[in-house]
Motif scaffolding. Structure first.
Motif: not given
Length: 579
Positions: A355-359, A216-219
């Motif tokens: 880093p922490k991936a968004l996927l 739901g967060q715009h990328i």
């Protein structure tokens, strides 16, 4: 009386039409001039006054009307000038003959009226000749100026939208209302360049695009759905470590890199899914809002925030650095306010720089492996052996077992592992070790003190802490031990039992304690702030022997710790499995 314009008894049809037109003009003039005047004023006088007033009004508005009529006539084409000259001659000839037959007063007033009508007609022809047909351009109701034609504006809009759409990778369109109005402007001129420049500044352009959303967060906004799917597939392939294709569903399609060879067993069945909810939604945006695919992929892979690690009981800076494949200096650099001497506390959070991936690609599979079963160790006491001495009586043999695991990987890292089935193929054989209990004394060349033989097992000589400088080459030389720092309690303890053979100052080492363990091993404790034992003293394993300091050649408070075997320095960390 014969018509002066005729040259024979039968007038020509063209002249007849001219006469009829002239008569109509006279009738219109007489109607316009037939206004009521005060009583007592004669008809002739009335006409003279009206014609004079009309002439004065006309001349006041167009003082150079004669010159304008002449100039207009000269601009006519040759055929038009000849026709007009013929018409004028005919009208003048007819008028002169008719005026001669009128009374004097009426003759003069009529001549003046005819002149006024002729002048008015010439003025109207002049105005028409100076009038230009243009296109007035409006943007959102605001007039921008005059263009030469509607096609100029339309071609500009088409080319501008095509250029923007090609650059953005989508179809562009204008959302600002644009109107074109055909108008006639006296002495007007077109200003195409200025109008088109104003139009370019006023119109708002939009393109068809696709919005990428994660949970739901715009990328980002991308030019096409195909571009978004290709980008997601590339990102998932890098996270999962294999070629993956985004299908628009939670499940991810695996693309085999090569067909399996004949007779070989296929890989274990995998269930690969995308943990996050991903949406690719059509939308309309301005061209400036479209993102570069490479920047979007980098954002999906690295995220916008670094990964934080929560300190657990027993963690040290050195241990955390080893866990995440970085150095202590890296941890200090990534965490402002942290120093290499700080003591970590449970619950504290450190930026470990990963880093922490968004996927998240979640891969669940079953794996069958054969592993060794470690053998156990049975210890038996033997009073014939020196205390601490260990002798293997029966050598242990590892066993074999088959395990079926349920394995869950997330972005290539092990997340869950569960044993589903276990089958023992070969049982292990326990090792039997005899441990000596006889207290033995020996002598060492250093001072001739009787040495209390150690156990052969070493404990950590400080109250926690971490390694700030390892064993090996350093600064162009060789570091014969390890440096330990970052403790809250600076107590130093004996790594194993033995006899203190040296407890004094030594060049470079500062305050130094050397313990001989009687089994070929000796340990060194350097840079002490205070020595709590003396030479010849027998110490037990874990006994307090000094306080950590920075005496001798030292740049900070730490313990220089060595383990020597038969006088040769060895790597102390090789004796500590947990560290």
């Amino acid at each position: 009386m014969q018509d002066p314009t005729s040259r024979s008894s039968a007038p020509r049809p063209g002249w007849e039409r001219l006469r009829e037109a002239w008569n109509r003009k006279k009738e219109e003039l007489s109607v316009r001039l037939s206004l009521s005047l005060p009583k007592g004023m004669g008809l002739a006088t009335e006409r003279v006054l009206r014609v004079r007033a009309a002439m004065l009004g006309l001349l006041s508005r167009w003082p150079n009307v004669r010159e304008r009529v002449v100039a207009f006539t000269h601009r006519l084409p040759e055929a038009g000038r000849k026709a007009r000259a013929l018409l004028v001659r005919l009208r003048i000839r007819e008028t002169v003959h008719r005026l001669r037959a009128l009374p004097p007063q009426v003759r003069y007033s009529t001549a003046a009226g005819i002149a006024a009508v002729a002048l008015a007609g010439g003025a109207w022809a002049f105005v028409r000749s100076q009038t230009v047909e243009l296109v007035r351009v409006y943007a959102d109701g605001e007039p921008l100026g005059y263009a030469s034609s509607a096609s100029v504006v339309q071609d500009y809009l088409v080319h501008r939208l095509e250029r923007i759409g090609h650059a953005a990778g989508g179809r562009a369109f204008a959302v600002t209302p644009i109107a074109l109005e055909r108008v006639k402007v006296f002495r007007g001129s077109a200003e195409d360049d200025a109008v088109l420049e104003r139009l370019g500044d006023r119109i708002a352009v939009r393109v068809h695009a696709y919005a990428l959303r994660v949970n739901g967060q715009h990328i980002a906004y991308l030019a096409s759905e195909e571009q978004a799917r290709a980008l997601l597939s590339d990102a998932l392939s890098k996270l999962g470590g294999t070629k993956l294709v985004y299908t628009g569903e939670p499940s991810v399609h695996v693309v085999p890199l090569a067909a399996p060879a004949e007779g070989s067993s296929s890989e274990p069945e995998k269930n690969i899914q995308l943990k996050e909810s991903v949406e690719v939604v059509p939308t309309i945006v301005s061209p400036e809002e479209l993102a570069e695919p490479s920047a979007v992929e980098a954002l999906l892979l690295s995220g916008s925030e670094p990964e934080l690690y929560q300190i657990q009981p027993g963690d040290t800076l050195w241990g955390v650095a080893q866990k995440f494949g970085i150095t202590v200096d890296d941890l200090v650099r990534l965490n402002p306010g942290l120093s290499a001497d700080d003591v970590l506390h449970p619950g504290q959070q450190l930026n470990v720089g990963r880093p922490k991936a968004l996927l998240t690609v979640r891969e669940e599979s079953t794996q069958t492996v054969e592993v060794d079963i470690p053998y156990g160790t049975k210890e038996v006491k033997d009073d014939s052996l020196p205390a601490g001495k260990r002798v293997v009586k029966v050598k242990g043999q590892p066993g074999k077992k088959r395990l079926v695991y349920r394995v869950v990987m997330e972005n290539g890292l092990l997340k869950e592992q569960e044993v589903l089935r276990e089958e023992v193929l070969e049982p292990p054989v326990d090792e039997v070790v005899a441990i000596g209990t006889k207290v033995a004394y020996s002598f060492t060349p250093q001072g001739g003190y009787p040495v209390y033989e150690g156990t052969g097992n070493f404990i950590w000589p400080t109250m926690g802490g971490y390694v700030t400088s390892p064993f090996g080459p350093r600064w162009g030389g060789f570091h014969t031990g390890i440096d330990i720092s970052g403790v809250q309690d600076r107590t130093i303890v004996a790594a194993d039992r033995g006899t203190v053979v040296y407890a004094a100052w030594m060049s470079g080492y500062g305050n130094l304690v050397i313990i001989d363990h009687g089994n070929g091993y000796s340990t060194y404790y350097a840079h002490l702030a205070q020595i709590l034992v003396s030479a010849g003293q027998r110490v037990e394993q874990g006994q307090k022997i000094g306080i950590m300091g920075m005496t001798g050649y030292a740049t900070g408070i730490h313990l220089h710790f060595e383990i020597r075997k038969n006088g040769t320095p060895t790597n102390p960390l090789s004796y500590y499995r947990a560290r």
